[in-house]
Scaffold this motif. Structure first.
Motif, mmCIF file in Angstrom:
data_model
loop_
_atom_site.group_PDB
_atom_site.id
_atom_site.type_symbol
_atom_site.label_atom_id
_atom_site.label_comp_id
_atom_site.label_asym_id
_atom_site.label_seq_id
_atom_site.Cartn_x
_atom_site.Cartn_y
_atom_site.Cartn_z
ATOM 1 N N UNK A 80 55.408 134.456 37.157
ATOM 2 C CA UNK A 80 54.171 134.590 36.380
ATOM 3 C C UNK A 80 53.112 135.320 37.195
ATOM 4 N N UNK A 81 53.123 135.105 38.492
ATOM 5 C CA UNK A 81 52.183 135.822 39.358
ATOM 6 C C UNK A 81 52.403 137.330 39.260
ATOM 7 N N UNK A 82 53.689 137.730 39.242
ATOM 8 C CA UNK A 82 53.999 139.166 39.152
ATOM 9 C C UNK A 82 53.555 139.726 37.802
ATOM 10 N N UNK A 83 53.787 138.939 36.746
ATOM 11 C CA UNK A 83 53.421 139.402 35.400
ATOM 12 C C UNK A 83 51.917 139.625 35.286
ATOM 13 N N UNK A 84 51.163 138.919 36.143
ATOM 14 C CA UNK A 84 49.708 139.099 36.122
ATOM 15 C C UNK A 84 49.313 140.525 36.483
ATOM 16 N N UNK A 85 50.208 141.248 37.152
ATOM 17 C CA UNK A 85 49.895 142.630 37.544
ATOM 18 C C UNK A 85 49.883 143.572 36.348
ATOM 19 N N UNK A 86 50.455 143.137 35.226
ATOM 20 C CA UNK A 86 50.467 143.968 34.030
ATOM 21 C C UNK A 86 49.108 143.898 33.343
ATOM 22 N N UNK A 87 48.313 144.908 33.619
ATOM 23 C CA UNK A 87 47.032 145.017 32.932
ATOM 24 C C UNK A 87 47.221 145.843 31.672
ATOM 25 N N UNK A 88 46.113 146.209 30.996
ATOM 26 C CA UNK A 88 46.219 147.009 29.767
ATOM 27 C C UNK A 88 46.955 148.332 29.978
ATOM 28 N N UNK A 89 46.723 148.962 31.126
ATOM 29 C CA UNK A 89 47.360 150.258 31.391
ATOM 30 C C UNK A 89 48.874 150.115 31.411
ATOM 31 N N UNK A 90 49.355 149.134 32.143
ATOM 32 C CA UNK A 90 50.802 148.921 32.252
ATOM 33 C C UNK A 90 51.387 148.488 30.902
ATOM 34 N N UNK A 96 29.749 153.143 22.856
ATOM 35 C CA UNK A 96 28.919 152.996 24.060
ATOM 36 C C UNK A 96 29.781 152.835 25.316
ATOM 37 N N UNK A 97 30.951 152.225 25.123
ATOM 38 C CA UNK A 97 31.815 151.949 26.277
ATOM 39 C C UNK A 97 32.821 153.077 26.554
ATOM 40 N N UNK A 98 32.796 154.092 25.725
ATOM 41 C CA UNK A 98 33.752 155.199 25.926
ATOM 42 C C UNK A 98 34.510 155.494 24.645
ATOM 43 N N UNK A 99 35.793 155.100 24.620
ATOM 44 C CA UNK A 99 36.616 155.374 23.442
ATOM 45 C C UNK A 99 36.156 154.534 22.254
ATOM 46 N N UNK A 100 36.041 155.180 21.101
ATOM 47 C CA UNK A 100 35.599 154.483 19.899
ATOM 48 C C UNK A 100 36.772 154.130 18.996
ATOM 49 N N UNK A 142 42.356 150.354 28.563
ATOM 50 C CA UNK A 142 42.672 151.145 29.744
ATOM 51 C C UNK A 142 41.685 152.296 29.908
ATOM 52 N N UNK A 143 41.401 152.979 28.786
ATOM 53 C CA UNK A 143 40.454 154.110 28.828
ATOM 54 C C UNK A 143 39.076 153.617 29.270
ATOM 55 N N UNK A 144 38.677 152.469 28.740
ATOM 56 C CA UNK A 144 37.354 151.947 29.093
ATOM 57 C C UNK A 144 37.292 151.528 30.566
ATOM 58 N N UNK A 145 38.394 150.961 31.040
ATOM 59 C CA UNK A 145 38.419 150.549 32.452
ATOM 60 C C UNK A 145 38.352 151.752 33.392
ATOM 61 N N UNK A 146 38.791 152.909 32.887
ATOM 62 C CA UNK A 146 38.783 154.118 33.711
ATOM 63 C C UNK A 146 37.673 155.080 33.292
ATOM 64 N N UNK A 147 36.585 154.512 32.791
ATOM 65 C CA UNK A 147 35.402 155.295 32.418
ATOM 66 C C UNK A 147 35.716 156.435 31.454
ATOM 67 N N UNK A 148 36.463 156.124 30.444
ATOM 68 C CA UNK A 148 36.745 157.106 29.399
ATOM 69 C C UNK A 148 37.860 158.075 29.738
ATOM 70 N N UNK A 149 38.586 157.820 30.816
ATOM 71 C CA UNK A 149 39.645 158.746 31.223
ATOM 72 C C UNK A 149 41.035 158.095 31.047
ATOM 73 N N UNK A 150 42.023 158.962 30.832
ATOM 74 C CA UNK A 150 43.402 158.473 30.698
ATOM 75 C C UNK A 150 44.128 158.455 32.048
#
Lengths: 170, 500
Positions: free
Chosen positions: B136-146, A49-53, B452-460
């Protein structure tokens, strides 16, 4: 003269195995593993549902694995050939390795039946009996097993099966 | 200045006799579990948490932290002496440490590892005290994508720089990554590749895989011909040779900063800085061909990095309440059990506790240096035990280690299978370290990718939109291209030699 042209045991199964390409066989096994992995990944939903499965990552990974397996097979047949005879040791050495493997298997089957102390002693005895005199092998096997039992069971509270000691009320 | 004062006040807590005793117990247990194959710091920390219920919180955390960083020291000893890593971070040390031991230079390997570990440990603790919060503040910038890009970069380094062939490295990588998908999917919890077997729901334990591939396969190899089993020569000196001092010093410095920086990134583990440090040292070395054949920088860099990592990894825990590794996650559990809430408020509400724990790490590192330098010869006695006695002992230790994972024979069986796989792979020259290291990263990598894919609406597309991620991906491409080019070039060279 006859031995120079036609080796005595050329046609034996052992000689046949020695001439095999170990890399090729490993590549074929890896390819089979990758294909099976791909087939199984098809049963897992690719989308959710959220995209990637949950099936997306395994499917891409298995596809990549199949590709790498094929390259590896080609490489094993052309550039980097590992023949069984040259990569693996002789009969005696393989027998030594097989003995350890077999002892481990027997240990696995015996552990829950006779407990750690007997199974462990047997495992070690199999490894010691050709290296030490019989009495020394028995003593070493029992001593080392009991020392390990004490360290892990008593000091670290690892619940090792203890069929033998339970007979004595421990 | 506040940090410095805080650290000084922390020593007044850490140097009380009972906290010194708990610190000594912690680092000794850590050293011991690091030496014993299969019982890593994570397991030992988890096992000892129940013993700390009656202790004051600061003493409990001082002891449990000691197990964490003590394990890093202990893992080195078995990696160098018997090619059996006590924990994942020491896998890389086997490559050159064991080669040095075979050349009769186990003392130098253990010496630089201990000194590097001490230096890395102390600097990272000072870093933790002084520059922890802003970093630690800088490390917070590392999200799933990074995170995904960082781990992809790490994996590429593994396969690109380990072993003689990138194809064989990729085979090992695929095996490791595919094994990591067994069990529950990290996002939705869907069961995958479990064959409806309950013992596969949580996947295969790393310990059983590592002990099988490294420990058991080494026993199989040794049992082929016990008379010919390699035995390290007598240890004569713990110091590197004169011409090795300069490269070793730089390797230690680079390892310190790398380990500390990676420690700041939540979701990493101590294997990552060790791995990156090894790759970096190989790149910086004037003799990269020596790596894998006893290069001292290949021991000094990774060992320093994994100890330095420990200090850095405490920053996200203490300042943000985010665990950076499995052992830190267990420490987080211990914090909560003792009524403490890790995070920025901890510095305000319990300064004695925070600074006491930080100061105890300085003290503990000093204890470990003593245990590893003057007493290293004592540990090194393991290498002088005859092979016909040593291999059976290591075998039974490995079996018990595998058994303790879940107190079930299943794990022993899994270890046995991986022992056979490792034996075959050694025979056909497929590197095994990538399997273990990709297995460690696999689940985290998949989770980061899916998030990361989910955060970008299914895109890489997010992977190239973030500047940090883009940099990592470019570096990945460079390493991969360079490795493929090097392999093609070597192949052409080999063919040319054959034609000659």
């Amino acid at each position: 003269m006859k031995n120079e042209t036609v080796p005595e045991n050329k046609g034996t199964f052992y000689e046949l195995v020695k001439r095999q390409n170990a890399g090729l066989w490993f590549g074929i096994l890896f390819l089979a593993y990758a294909v099976l992995y791909f087939k199984m990944s098809l049963d897992i939903p690719y989308h959710s549902k959220l995209g990637a499965g949950p099936g997306m990552y395994p499917r891409w990974l298995s596809g990549f694995s199949i590709f790498i397996a094929l390259i590896y097979i080609v490489q094993s047949c052309t550039h980097q050939v590992f023949s069984m005879g040259r990569s693996f040791p002789g009969k005696t050495e393989l027998f030594n390795v097989f003995t350890v493997f077999l002892a481990c298997l027997i240990f696995l089957f015996l552990l829950d039946v006779v407990g750690f102390n007997i199974a462990g002693s047997l495992l070690l005895f199999v490894m010691f009996y050709r290296q030490y005199k019989m009495l020394h092998a028995i003593l070493l096997s029992v001593l080392i097993t009991f020392v390990h039992y004490f360290i892990f069971k008593v000091c670290f509270s690892v619940p090792l099966p203890e069929k033998l000691l339970s007979l004595f009320g421990f | 200045m506040d940090s410095l004062m805080g650290l000084l006040s922390g020593f007044s807590v850490a140097l009380t006799w009972h906290n010194l005793l708990y610190c000594l117990i912690g680092v000794t247990v850590g050293q011991l579990v690091g030496v014993l194959p299969g019982i890593g710091p994570t397991t030992a920390t988890a096992l000892l948490i129940p013993l700390t219920y009656g202790m004051p919180p600061v003493s409990a955390i001082i002891m449990l932290s000691g197990i964490y960083y003590g394990g890093m020291y202990g893992g080195t000893i078995t990696s160098v002496l018997i090619n059996t890593p006590g924990e994942a971070a020491s896998v890389i040390t086997c490559l050159d440490g064991y080669e040095m031991a075979k050349q009769g230079r186990a003392g130098a390997a253990l010496g630089v590892a201990a000194m590097g570990s001490f230096f890395g440990g102390i600097i990272s603790v000072i870093g933790l005290a002084l520059i922890g919060p802003p970093l630690a503040d800088f490390a917070l910038k590392f999200g799933p994508t990074e995170m995904f890009s960082l781990m992809l970069f790490g994996l590429t380094m593994v396969v690109g720089l380990m072993g003689a062939s990138i194809v064989r490295g990729l085979v090992a990588m695929c095996i490791g990554l595919s094994l990591a998908t067994i069990g529950m999917d990290p996002i939705s919890g869907t069961l995958r590749f479990t064959f409806n077997q309950p013992f596969l729901i949580n996947g295969i334990d790393l310990v059983t895989i590592a002990m099988g591939l490294f420990g058991l396969s080494e026993i199989f190899l040794g049992m082929e011909n016990l008379a010919a089993a390699a035995k390290p020569a007598q240890i004569t000196s713990f110091m590197p040779e004169k011409e090795e001092i300069r490269p070793t010093t730089f390797a230690v410095l680079r390892g310190t900063f790398l380990g500390f920086f990676i420690g700041l990134i939540p979701g990493t583990n101590s294997a990552i800085p060790a791995l990156l440090s090894y790759s970096m040292e190989k790149k910086f070395s004037k003799n990269p061909e020596k790596f894998g054949h006893g290069a001292i920088e290949g021991v000094a860099g990774p060992e320093t990095a994994n100890n330095s990592y420990c200090g850095g990894a405490m920053i996200p825990l203490l300042t943000l309440g985010i665990p950076s590794s499995p052992t830190i996650a267990i420490l987080l559990g211990a914090f909560i059990m003792h009524g403490l809430t890790p995070g920025p408020i901890l510095f305000v509400q319990n300064p004695d506790f925070v600074w006491g724990v930080i100061a105890s790490m300085v003290v503990g590192n000093g204890m470990l240096l003593f245990m590893n330098l003057p007493l290293a010869g004592w540990w090194a006695k393991i290498a002088e035990v005859p092979a016909k006695l040593l291999y059976p002992i290591v075998l039974i230790l490995s079996i018990i280690g595998a058994y303790t994972v879940s107190n079930d024979l299943w794990d022993v069986g899994v270890m046995l299978v991986f022992g056979v796989v490792g034996y075959v792979m050694k025979k056909i020259d497929i590197p095994m370290a990538p399997i273990v290291l990709t297995y460690v990263l696999g689940a985290m990598m998949e989770k980061a990718l899916l998030q990361s894919v989910k955060m970008n609406n299914g895109s890489l597309v997010g992977l190239v939109e973030s500047p940090i991620s883009l940099t990592m991906i470019v570096l990945t491409a460079i390493v991969l291209t360079g490795s493929i080019y090097a392999e093609i070039k070597n192949k052409k060279g080999a063919i040319a030699l054959e034609n000659d």
